[in-house]
Structure formats: structure tokens, C-alpha cells
Scaffold this active site. Structure first.
Site, PDB file in Angstrom:
ATOM      1  N   ASP A 243     -19.551 -40.334  23.818  1.00 48.45           N
ATOM      2  CA  ASP A 243     -19.577 -41.791  23.932  1.00 48.45           C
ATOM      3  C   ASP A 243     -18.265 -42.336  23.363  1.00 48.45           C
ATOM      4  OD1 ASP A 243     -19.732 -41.610  21.200  1.00 48.45           O
ATOM      5  OD2 ASP A 243     -21.492 -42.908  20.994  1.00 48.45           O
TER       6      ASP A 243
ATOM      7  N   LYS B  61     -23.680 -38.490  30.302  1.00 49.82           N
ATOM      8  CA  LYS B  61     -23.838 -38.692  28.860  1.00 49.82           C
ATOM      9  C   LYS B  61     -25.323 -38.804  28.489  1.00 49.82           C
ATOM     10  CE  LYS B  61     -23.681 -42.429  26.572  1.00 49.82           C
ATOM     11  NZ  LYS B  61     -23.389 -43.766  26.102  1.00 49.82           N
TER      12      LYS B  61
END
Ligand code: SF4
Length: 255
Positions: free
Chosen positions: A138, A120
Site C-alpha cells: 500500500d 493488494k
């Protein structure tokens, strides 16, 4: 969602916010990388409070190493997991100097090889610092993609793979910012604010949340089709009218 619905979904988010970006504050790719590492399981606002004075002095890995782990820990002690994060930031600063000439690398593999950098974080840096079409998933993006039916998946990797597949141009570069901001401010975790949502008619989530004034009324008073579902947007059109029979509308903004 159909391809036209996906296009319309992003067209409306783009219309509402033509220039989305991360809310993490930084002035160069190195500061952005540090800010994203610090933001794991913390809010962007809490990271900005800590990094504002820090980043006035520290702009490079060399300066971070000179600051040292102890002083860094003290500077970020208001952020969760600050001990581990301070260790990682010092270690990744060493790695940047030893292996990348002090620069932030531009490939996912090289970024993910840095201490404290996962997929991420690499996606956010590639997208925000280098303009790559990556999809950082997220908690907000994961929730919005599943609730709406845009890109449902059991894991963040599954959601990311679906976004890769379905997000059309010209929305690919900014898609994850729109999804994060939509999740943070409208499609909130505890109570999605459906009554003011620009994609309400495209979203499969049920039941939709009525506006506060409707929720305050006794249940018996709420019958039939809710009037708020035809609430007009800032453009004066209802959500239903905006999507009715429309295929690919031209976006307001090209990347
Ligand atoms: S209609 Fe409600 S659940 Fe659907 S995207 Fe909008 S805020 Fe989220």
C-alpha cells in the site's frame, strides 16, 4: 541493503512489535474481505467506525445480500467512494455464493476475479485470513521500501517483487504488517520521525529528521554530529551499537 542488514531491519521491527496484524476489525474471512474492499483510499479507522455496527449483524454473504445495496450504502456512507464500494460488496457477495459455496476462496486468481478485489486486497486476505506469505504493497509500504532502500521500485508491483525476493524467514508472513505500521506511525509521509526510528542506521534516507527540541533551535545552534543520532532505545542500546558488526541475530519470535 545487504542480506544481513535486511534481516536486522525486520528483526528490530519484530522486536518492537512481536505480534503485528491488520488494524481492520473483522471476525471471519468474509468480513475481512469486505473491510479491505471498503478500505481502498480510506483509513482503517474510518472503516472500523462504519463496520462495527454493520458486522454485528452481517457475517456472511447471504446476510449481506439480504441487507441489500441501499441499506449497505447507508451504513458505509461515511467512507469515501461508498457508492461504488456498496455495489462491489453486493456483487462479490453474489459471486461468493454462486461460485464458492459462500466461502472466501484461498487463491489469488479466484480472489482477484471478485468485483472490487485487486492484487493488494487479495494479498491482505491471503496473508491475514489464511496465513500466506504475501506482500501487500500500500502507500505506506511503498514509501518505506523506497525511502529506506529496502526494496526500491517505481511501481507497487516492482516493490512487491523485490520484497518477495529479499524478505527472509522468519519474517515473511508478518513483513507487510511491520512495514505498514512503521510507515503509518514512524516513517510518516510528511515528516518521518527518524529520531525515534529503530532502523535509523540501516535506512539510506537523508537528511534524517531531528527530534522536535532540536528542530526548534536556530540553525546556527545545530552544528557537528547531532546528539540525538545516538538516542538510546527502550533496550538501552544505541542504534549504531545494535547493528555494529552483527550478522544474523536470533529473532524474538518465530511465526
Ligand atoms: S530513519 Fe527516518 S526515513 Fe528512515 S525509516 Fe526511519 S523514520 Fe523512515
Amino acid at each position: 541493503m545487504t542480506r544481513d542488514q535486511v534481516f536486522e531491519f525486520f528483526r528490530r521491527l519484530a522486536e518492537a512489535n512481536p505480534s503485528p496484524t491488520t488494524e481492520l476489525e473483522s471476525t471471519n474471512p468474509y468480513q475481512l474481505l469486505v473491510a479491505v474492499v471498503l478500505s481502498a483510499q480510506a483509513t482503517d479507522a474510518s472503516v472500523n467506525i462504519a463496520t462495527k455496527p454493520l458486522f454485528e449483524q452481517i457475517r456472511t454473504p447471504k446476510q449481506m445480500i439480504a441487507l441489500g445495496e441501499e441499506r449497505l450504502r447507508d451504513a458505509i456512507k461515511t467512507i469515501g467512494l461508498f457508492n461504488t464500494k456498496a455495489k462491489n460488496v453486493i456483487a462479490l457477495s453474489h459471486a461468493l455464493i454462486d461460485d464458492h459455496g459462500g466461502e472466501v476462496p484461498r487463491t489469488r486468481e479466484e480472489l482477484q476475479a471478485l468485483p472490487g478485489v485487486g492484487r493488494k486486497t487479495a494479498n491482505v486476505v491471503l496473508n491475514t485470513a489464511f496465513g500466506e506469505e504475501t506482500f501487500a504493497v500500500d502507500t505506506h509500504v511503498f514509501r518505506v521500501c523506497n525511502r529506506t532502500g529496502l526494496a526500491p521500485g517505481k511501481t507497487v508491483d516492482e516493490v512487491e517483487a523485490k520484497l518477495e525476493k529479499i524478505v527472509p524467514q522468519p519474517f515473511r508472513r508478518d513483513a507487510h504488517h511491520w512495514l505498514i505500521l512503521h510507515g503509518r506511525y514512524i516513517c510518516k509521509a510528511r515528516l518521518p520521525e527518524c529520531w525515534r526510528c529503530p532502523v535509523i542506521d540501516l535506512c539510506r534516507y537523508k537528511p534524517k529528521t531531528p527530534p522536535p527540541e532540536e528542530r526548534a533551535k536556530p540553525t546556527a545552534a545545530r552544528s557537528g554530529r547531532p546528539k540525538w543520532s545516538k538516542a538510546r532505545t527502550a533496550t538501552g542500546r544505541t542504534a549504531a551499537k545494535r547493528s555494529g558488526g552483527r550478522s544474523r541475530a536470533r529473532p524474538n519470535r518465530l511465526p
